[in-house]
Design a protein around this motif. Structure first.
Motif, PDB file in Angstrom:
ATOM      1  N   ALA A   1      -1.141  -0.984   0.311  1.00 59.84           N
ATOM      2  CA  ALA A   1      -0.009  -1.283  -0.565  1.00 59.84           C
ATOM      3  C   ALA A   1       0.927  -0.087  -0.706  1.00 59.84           C
ATOM      4  O   ALA A   1       2.058  -0.223  -1.162  1.00 59.84           O
ATOM      5  CB  ALA A   1      -0.517  -1.691  -1.943  1.00 59.84           C
ATOM      6  N   PHE A   2       0.460   1.082  -0.293  1.00 63.30           N
ATOM      7  CA  PHE A   2       1.247   2.303  -0.499  1.00 63.30           C
ATOM      8  C   PHE A   2       1.962   2.749   0.772  1.00 63.30           C
ATOM      9  O   PHE A   2       3.089   3.211   0.714  1.00 63.30           O
ATOM     10  CB  PHE A   2       0.345   3.420  -1.025  1.00 63.30           C
ATOM     11  CG  PHE A   2      -0.368   3.027  -2.286  1.00 63.30           C
ATOM     12  CD1 PHE A   2       0.281   3.101  -3.509  1.00 63.30           C
ATOM     13  CD2 PHE A   2      -1.656   2.520  -2.244  1.00 63.30           C
ATOM     14  CE1 PHE A   2      -0.354   2.698  -4.675  1.00 63.30           C
ATOM     15  CE2 PHE A   2      -2.302   2.120  -3.409  1.00 63.30           C
ATOM     16  CZ  PHE A   2      -1.651   2.201  -4.621  1.00 63.30           C
ATOM     17  N   CYS A   3       1.275   2.652   1.923  1.00 59.56           N
ATOM     18  CA  CYS A   3       1.891   3.193   3.141  1.00 59.56           C
ATOM     19  C   CYS A   3       2.042   2.148   4.245  1.00 59.56           C
ATOM     20  O   CYS A   3       2.620   2.445   5.286  1.00 59.56           O
ATOM     21  CB  CYS A   3       1.097   4.392   3.656  1.00 59.56           C
ATOM     22  SG  CYS A   3      -0.465   3.945   4.418  1.00 59.56           S
ATOM     23  N   GLY A   4       1.528   0.938   4.041  1.00 57.72           N
ATOM     24  CA  GLY A   4       1.710  -0.114   5.032  1.00 57.72           C
ATOM     25  C   GLY A   4       0.728  -0.072   6.192  1.00 57.72           C
ATOM     26  O   GLY A   4       0.772  -0.932   7.068  1.00 57.72           O
ATOM     27  N   GLU A   5      -0.153   0.916   6.202  1.00 56.23           N
ATOM     28  CA  GLU A   5      -1.135   1.029   7.292  1.00 56.23           C
ATOM     29  C   GLU A   5      -2.136  -0.135   7.212  1.00 56.23           C
ATOM     30  O   GLU A   5      -2.493  -0.587   6.135  1.00 56.23           O
ATOM     31  CB  GLU A   5      -1.880   2.372   7.147  1.00 56.23           C
ATOM     32  CG  GLU A   5      -2.843   2.655   8.274  1.00 56.23           C
ATOM     33  CD  GLU A   5      -2.302   3.688   9.246  1.00 56.23           C
ATOM     34  OE1 GLU A   5      -1.069   3.839   9.336  1.00 56.23           O
ATOM     35  OE2 GLU A   5      -3.132   4.338   9.906  1.00 56.23           O
ATOM     36  N   ARG A   6      -2.584  -0.582   8.392  1.00 62.44           N
ATOM     37  CA  ARG A   6      -3.624  -1.616   8.435  1.00 62.44           C
ATOM     38  C   ARG A   6      -4.860  -1.075   9.121  1.00 62.44           C
ATOM     39  O   ARG A   6      -4.771  -0.209   9.977  1.00 62.44           O
ATOM     40  CB  ARG A   6      -3.146  -2.828   9.256  1.00 62.44           C
ATOM     41  CG  ARG A   6      -2.180  -3.697   8.531  1.00 62.44           C
ATOM     42  CD  ARG A   6      -1.735  -4.806   9.474  1.00 62.44           C
ATOM     43  NE  ARG A   6      -0.505  -5.402   8.976  1.00 62.44           N
ATOM     44  CZ  ARG A   6      -0.489  -6.463   8.178  1.00 62.44           C
ATOM     45  NH1 ARG A   6      -1.592  -7.047   7.813  1.00 62.44           N
ATOM     46  NH2 ARG A   6       0.671  -6.937   7.755  1.00 62.44           N
ATOM     47  N   ASP A   7      -5.965  -1.644   8.746  1.00 61.93           N
ATOM     48  CA  ASP A   7      -7.208  -1.409   9.475  1.00 61.93           C
ATOM     49  C   ASP A   7      -7.560   0.079   9.566  1.00 61.93           C
ATOM     50  O   ASP A   7      -7.989   0.571  10.606  1.00 61.93           O
ATOM     51  CB  ASP A   7      -7.096  -2.009  10.888  1.00 61.93           C
ATOM     52  CG  ASP A   7      -8.475  -2.278  11.474  1.00 61.93           C
ATOM     53  OD1 ASP A   7      -9.446  -2.315  10.709  1.00 61.93           O
ATOM     54  OD2 ASP A   7      -8.567  -2.439  12.701  1.00 61.93           O
ATOM     55  N   ASN A   8      -7.338   0.792   8.490  1.00 67.28           N
ATOM     56  CA  ASN A   8      -7.686   2.219   8.467  1.00 67.28           C
ATOM     57  C   ASN A   8      -8.389   2.488   7.134  1.00 67.28           C
ATOM     58  O   ASN A   8      -7.974   3.318   6.347  1.00 67.28           O
ATOM     59  CB  ASN A   8      -6.403   3.048   8.608  1.00 67.28           C
ATOM     60  CG  ASN A   8      -6.689   4.531   8.844  1.00 67.28           C
ATOM     61  OD1 ASN A   8      -7.852   4.949   8.872  1.00 67.28           O
ATOM     62  ND2 ASN A   8      -5.650   5.314   8.991  1.00 67.28           N
ATOM     63  N   TRP A   9      -9.474   1.723   6.910  1.00 69.28           N
ATOM     64  CA  TRP A   9     -10.130   1.736   5.597  1.00 69.28           C
ATOM     65  C   TRP A   9     -11.531   2.305   5.685  1.00 69.28           C
ATOM     66  O   TRP A   9     -12.235   2.060   6.659  1.00 69.28           O
ATOM     67  CB  TRP A   9     -10.227   0.309   5.047  1.00 69.28           C
ATOM     68  CG  TRP A   9      -8.909  -0.344   4.811  1.00 69.28           C
ATOM     69  CD1 TRP A   9      -8.366  -1.363   5.533  1.00 69.28           C
ATOM     70  CD2 TRP A   9      -7.974  -0.050   3.780  1.00 69.28           C
ATOM     71  NE1 TRP A   9      -7.149  -1.718   5.017  1.00 69.28           N
ATOM     72  CE2 TRP A   9      -6.880  -0.926   3.937  1.00 69.28           C
ATOM     73  CE3 TRP A   9      -7.936   0.871   2.738  1.00 69.28           C
ATOM     74  CZ2 TRP A   9      -5.774  -0.907   3.095  1.00 69.28           C
ATOM     75  CZ3 TRP A   9      -6.838   0.889   1.899  1.00 69.28           C
ATOM     76  CH2 TRP A   9      -5.768   0.003   2.082  1.00 69.28           C
ATOM     77  N   ALA A  10     -11.890   3.034   4.660  1.00 70.72           N
ATOM     78  CA  ALA A  10     -13.279   3.470   4.518  1.00 70.72           C
ATOM     79  C   ALA A  10     -13.784   2.956   3.179  1.00 70.72           C
ATOM     80  O   ALA A  10     -13.065   3.040   2.174  1.00 70.72           O
ATOM     81  CB  ALA A  10     -13.359   4.994   4.548  1.00 70.72           C
ATOM     82  N   ILE A  11     -14.994   2.411   3.183  1.00 64.03           N
ATOM     83  CA  ILE A  11     -15.492   1.873   1.908  1.00 64.03           C
ATOM     84  C   ILE A  11     -15.870   3.023   0.972  1.00 64.03           C
ATOM     85  O   ILE A  11     -16.475   4.015   1.380  1.00 64.03           O
ATOM     86  CB  ILE A  11     -16.654   0.875   2.111  1.00 64.03           C
ATOM     87  CG1 ILE A  11     -16.946   0.154   0.799  1.00 64.03           C
ATOM     88  CG2 ILE A  11     -17.885   1.571   2.683  1.00 64.03           C
ATOM     89  CD1 ILE A  11     -17.617  -1.193   0.979  1.00 64.03           C
ATOM     90  N   GLU A  12     -15.422   2.876  -0.267  1.00 62.80           N
ATOM     91  CA  GLU A  12     -15.654   3.918  -1.277  1.00 62.80           C
ATOM     92  C   GLU A  12     -16.746   3.484  -2.235  1.00 62.80           C
ATOM     93  O   GLU A  12     -17.539   4.273  -2.704  1.00 62.80           O
ATOM     94  CB  GLU A  12     -14.343   4.146  -2.042  1.00 62.80           C
ATOM     95  CG  GLU A  12     -14.308   5.367  -2.900  1.00 62.80           C
ATOM     96  CD  GLU A  12     -14.101   6.639  -2.088  1.00 62.80           C
ATOM     97  OE1 GLU A  12     -14.280   7.715  -2.661  1.00 62.80           O
ATOM     98  OE2 GLU A  12     -13.746   6.557  -0.879  1.00 62.80           O
ATOM     99  N   HIS A  13     -16.737   2.173  -2.527  1.00 59.31           N
ATOM    100  CA  HIS A  13     -17.702   1.667  -3.503  1.00 59.31           C
ATOM    101  C   HIS A  13     -17.878   0.165  -3.310  1.00 59.31           C
ATOM    102  O   HIS A  13     -16.931  -0.522  -2.942  1.00 59.31           O
ATOM    103  CB  HIS A  13     -17.200   1.950  -4.926  1.00 59.31           C
ATOM    104  CG  HIS A  13     -18.200   1.576  -5.977  1.00 59.31           C
ATOM    105  ND1 HIS A  13     -18.116   0.405  -6.694  1.00 59.31           N
ATOM    106  CD2 HIS A  13     -19.313   2.202  -6.406  1.00 59.31           C
ATOM    107  CE1 HIS A  13     -19.142   0.344  -7.534  1.00 59.31           C
ATOM    108  NE2 HIS A  13     -19.886   1.423  -7.380  1.00 59.31           N
ATOM    109  N   ARG A  14     -19.086  -0.308  -3.527  1.00 59.73           N
ATOM    110  CA  ARG A  14     -19.312  -1.755  -3.502  1.00 59.73           C
ATOM    111  C   ARG A  14     -20.231  -2.140  -4.648  1.00 59.73           C
ATOM    112  O   ARG A  14     -21.269  -1.517  -4.846  1.00 59.73           O
ATOM    113  CB  ARG A  14     -19.941  -2.195  -2.175  1.00 59.73           C
ATOM    114  CG  ARG A  14     -20.507  -3.630  -2.242  1.00 59.73           C
ATOM    115  CD  ARG A  14     -20.886  -4.190  -0.904  1.00 59.73           C
ATOM    116  NE  ARG A  14     -19.689  -4.465  -0.110  1.00 59.73           N
ATOM    117  CZ  ARG A  14     -19.717  -4.910   1.147  1.00 59.73           C
ATOM    118  NH1 ARG A  14     -20.878  -5.086   1.762  1.00 59.73           N
ATOM    119  NH2 ARG A  14     -18.593  -5.135   1.788  1.00 59.73           N
TER     120      ARG A  14
END
Ligand code: ZN
Length: 230
Positions: free
Chosen positions: A26-39
């Motif tokens: 939502a901030f920079c428009g990047e896709r598919d560049n995620w790391a899980i922080e918490h579940r």
């Protein structure tokens, strides 16, 4: 959906694991560049149904999104396949493409000014507003040695009134340090940047929007007017 427990039941994306590649930062428009922080997860009693509450961190800008998701209860069973659905917060704010009757260059710079503002890139927002302003003066065939002269020219030709001229000069002045920086420029005040982008909206409404609407209005009334002239 009557209950959040129905999320992913009978509708959603293919597969039983989260389609993370679809989620846009939502901030920079990047896709598919995620790391899980918490579940965190909540399991339905006596059922295979699980609701997941995930937080992911963007690898590009270090922003976060919260993803609430669930796979259909039958997913991952002996039949394989399955469905899942998700909701994301926050989502990218929509910036439209501007009005189709604006000149293409104006539209492009206008959109970039708003995009920069949504990402809180305040220098870029002011510079793009200034570029849009210059594209407007050029589209109106303004004459002058520089932007200052072009703005003055538009007022002298009656294309813009004095109040718009005065504010156009504020845009020019505010963006000047970002467009032509000295070694030690102070940051642009975010409120100034927001005001300047809003001014750009007013300017485009004045220069293109009102004439366009008047034109539409007149062409709609044209048949009546010709009978009035008799
Ligand atoms: Zn990001």
């Amino acid at each position: 959906m009557q209950s959040w427990w129905q999320l992913g039941e009978g509708f959603g994306q293919a597969g039983s694991s989260l389609a993370l590649y679809q989620i846009e930062c939502a901030f920079c428009g990047e896709r598919d560049n995620w790391a899980i922080e918490h579940r965190a997860e909540k399991r339905k009693p006596n059922s295979r149904k699980v609701l997941y509450f995930d937080t992911y961190k963007c690898g590009n800008c270090a922003g976060y999104v919260m993803v609430f998701w669930s796979a259909s209860e039958s997913s991952g069973g002996p039949m394989g396949g399955g469905l899942h659905a998700y909701r994301v917060l926050p989502w990218p704010l929509d910036i439209d493409d501007g009005e189709e009757y604006w000149p293409a260059t104006v539209k492009r710079f206008w959109k970039q000014a708003h995009t920069a503002l949504s990402r809180e890139d305040f220098d870029a927002a002011t510079v793009m507003s200034r570029s849009a302003l210059q594209a407007v003066t050029r589209s109106q065939s303004a004459e002058g040695n520089d932007l200052y002269g072009e703005i003055e020219d538009l007022e002298s030709k009656g294309i813009i009134p004095k109040i718009i001229k005065d504010w156009a000069h504020e845009v020019r002045l505010l963006a000047r340090p970002s467009a032509h920086p000295e070694t030690d420029e102070a940051d642009v005040d975010p409120n100034d940047a927001r005001d300047i982008v809003q001014f750009l909206d007013y300017l485009l409404e004045y220069v293109y929007g009102l004439p366009h609407r008047i034109e539409e209005y007149r062409s709609r009334r044209a048949p009546e007017q010709s009978s009035d002239e008799e």
